[in-house]
Design an enzyme around this catalytic site. Sequence first.
Site, PDB file in Angstrom:
ATOM      1  N   ASP A   1      10.540  -0.880   1.028  1.00  0.00           N
ATOM      2  CA  ASP A   1      10.211  -0.143  -0.195  1.00  0.00           C
ATOM      3  C   ASP A   1      11.402   0.745  -0.536  1.00  0.00           C
ATOM      4  OD1 ASP A   1       8.714   0.848  -2.297  1.00  0.00           O
ATOM      5  OD2 ASP A   1       7.539   2.218  -1.084  1.00  0.00           O
TER       6      ASP A   1
ATOM      7  N   PHE B   1       1.604  -1.802  -5.370  1.00  0.00           N
ATOM      8  CA  PHE B   1       1.178  -1.453  -4.018  1.00  0.00           C
ATOM      9  C   PHE B   1       0.405  -2.625  -3.425  1.00  0.00           C
ATOM     10  CE2 PHE B   1      -0.785   0.539  -0.442  1.00  0.00           C
ATOM     11  CZ  PHE B   1       0.249   1.345   0.015  1.00  0.00           C
TER      12      PHE B   1
ATOM     13  N   GLU C   1      10.039  -5.971  10.009  1.00  0.00           N
ATOM     14  CA  GLU C   1       9.392  -4.965   9.144  1.00  0.00           C
ATOM     15  C   GLU C   1       8.434  -5.678   8.196  1.00  0.00           C
ATOM     16  OE1 GLU C   1       8.472  -2.125   8.356  1.00  0.00           O
ATOM     17  OE2 GLU C   1       9.940  -0.996   7.175  1.00  0.00           O
ATOM     18  N   ASP C   2       7.341  -5.006   7.819  1.00  0.00           N
ATOM     19  CA  ASP C   2       6.402  -5.634   6.879  1.00  0.00           C
ATOM     20  C   ASP C   2       6.964  -5.670   5.462  1.00  0.00           C
ATOM     21  OD1 ASP C   2       6.229  -2.868   6.609  1.00  0.00           O
ATOM     22  OD2 ASP C   2       4.043  -2.781   6.586  1.00  0.00           O
TER      23      ASP C   2
ATOM     24  N   GLY D   1       2.491  -1.875  10.425  1.00  0.00           N
ATOM     25  CA  GLY D   1       2.413  -2.862   9.354  1.00  0.00           C
ATOM     26  C   GLY D   1       2.824  -4.275   9.720  1.00  0.00           C
TER      27      GLY D   1
ATOM     28  N   LYS E   1      10.642  -5.213  -2.008  1.00  0.00           N
ATOM     29  CA  LYS E   1      10.409  -4.852  -3.413  1.00  0.00           C
ATOM     30  C   LYS E   1      11.719  -4.766  -4.195  1.00  0.00           C
ATOM     31  CE  LYS E   1       6.071  -2.316  -2.811  1.00  0.00           C
ATOM     32  NZ  LYS E   1       5.415  -0.990  -2.819  1.00  0.00           N
TER      33      LYS E   1
ATOM     34  N   ASP F   1      -1.422  -1.734   4.815  1.00  0.00           N
ATOM     35  CA  ASP F   1      -2.616  -0.917   4.600  1.00  0.00           C
ATOM     36  C   ASP F   1      -2.510  -0.027   3.378  1.00  0.00           C
ATOM     37  OD1 ASP F   1      -0.599   0.837   5.822  1.00  0.00           O
ATOM     38  OD2 ASP F   1      -2.215   2.313   5.869  1.00  0.00           O
TER      39      ASP F   1
ATOM     40  N   ARG G   1      -5.893  -3.791   6.288  1.00  0.00           N
ATOM     41  CA  ARG G   1      -4.886  -4.461   7.120  1.00  0.00           C
ATOM     42  C   ARG G   1      -5.316  -5.860   7.555  1.00  0.00           C
ATOM     43  NH1 ARG G   1      -0.751  -0.901   8.704  1.00  0.00           N
ATOM     44  NH2 ARG G   1      -1.416   1.222   9.147  1.00  0.00           N
TER      45      ARG G   1
END
Length: 185
Positions: free
Chosen positions: A113, A162, A109-110, A54, A141, A169, A175
């Site tokens: 969550d 989401f 990190e992307d 990610g 988030k 993705d 992506r």
Amino acid sequence: MHELADVAKVMGGRVIRRVVFDADTIEDRVREMGREITDAYPDGDLLVLGLLKGSFIFLGDLVREIQRPIQIDFLVASSYGNATVSSGEVRLVYDPETRLDGKHILLVEDIIDSGRTLNRMVEVLGARNPKSLELCALLDKHIAPDLKLKAKFLGFDAPKEFLVGYGLDHAEDFRHLPFIASLAE
Ligand code: IMP
Ligand code: MG
């Protein structure tokens, strides 16, 4: 909307609902983050560790905005277990080649969550005696119940939807989008 959105609006049967962060907004913020990181690390070896897949676009843009010597490597983490109920187990399927001891480690990190992947990675990397361990995340988030390491460098607060694009993705689709979008239910 960007014309690519029309091309890639529907992938794997999923439809883009709205663009949440457009390409210009991301570019500006990533440039600022590069400056923040440059200023935060005065000396010593700095290893930027991207969590695949990610983070690949974010990391590619970010490192070009960091104006100090750095090294770059990647980690691949994989969660496994029951398909419907996550076991919470995370394993490393690619481990960085580079030694971590004595280096400043910046984990990239992307999106944060549940924080499960990150908490496991922080344990694994912390055990290898880095000089420091910090987290850089493009999105958060703010729903992770007990994060072991908060993001020192954070791109954006993310809506609790989401998100796809700019590396993120849905089942490997979306992506490549140059913006971040949410998916319709
Ligand atoms: P966590 O372990 O629950 O924090 O999940 C982290 C990983 O799940 C991220 O690195 C992403 O790859 C993926 N993920 C979590 N939320 C999203 C999302 O909204 N869109 C795409 N991927 C996500
Ligand atoms: Mg993913």
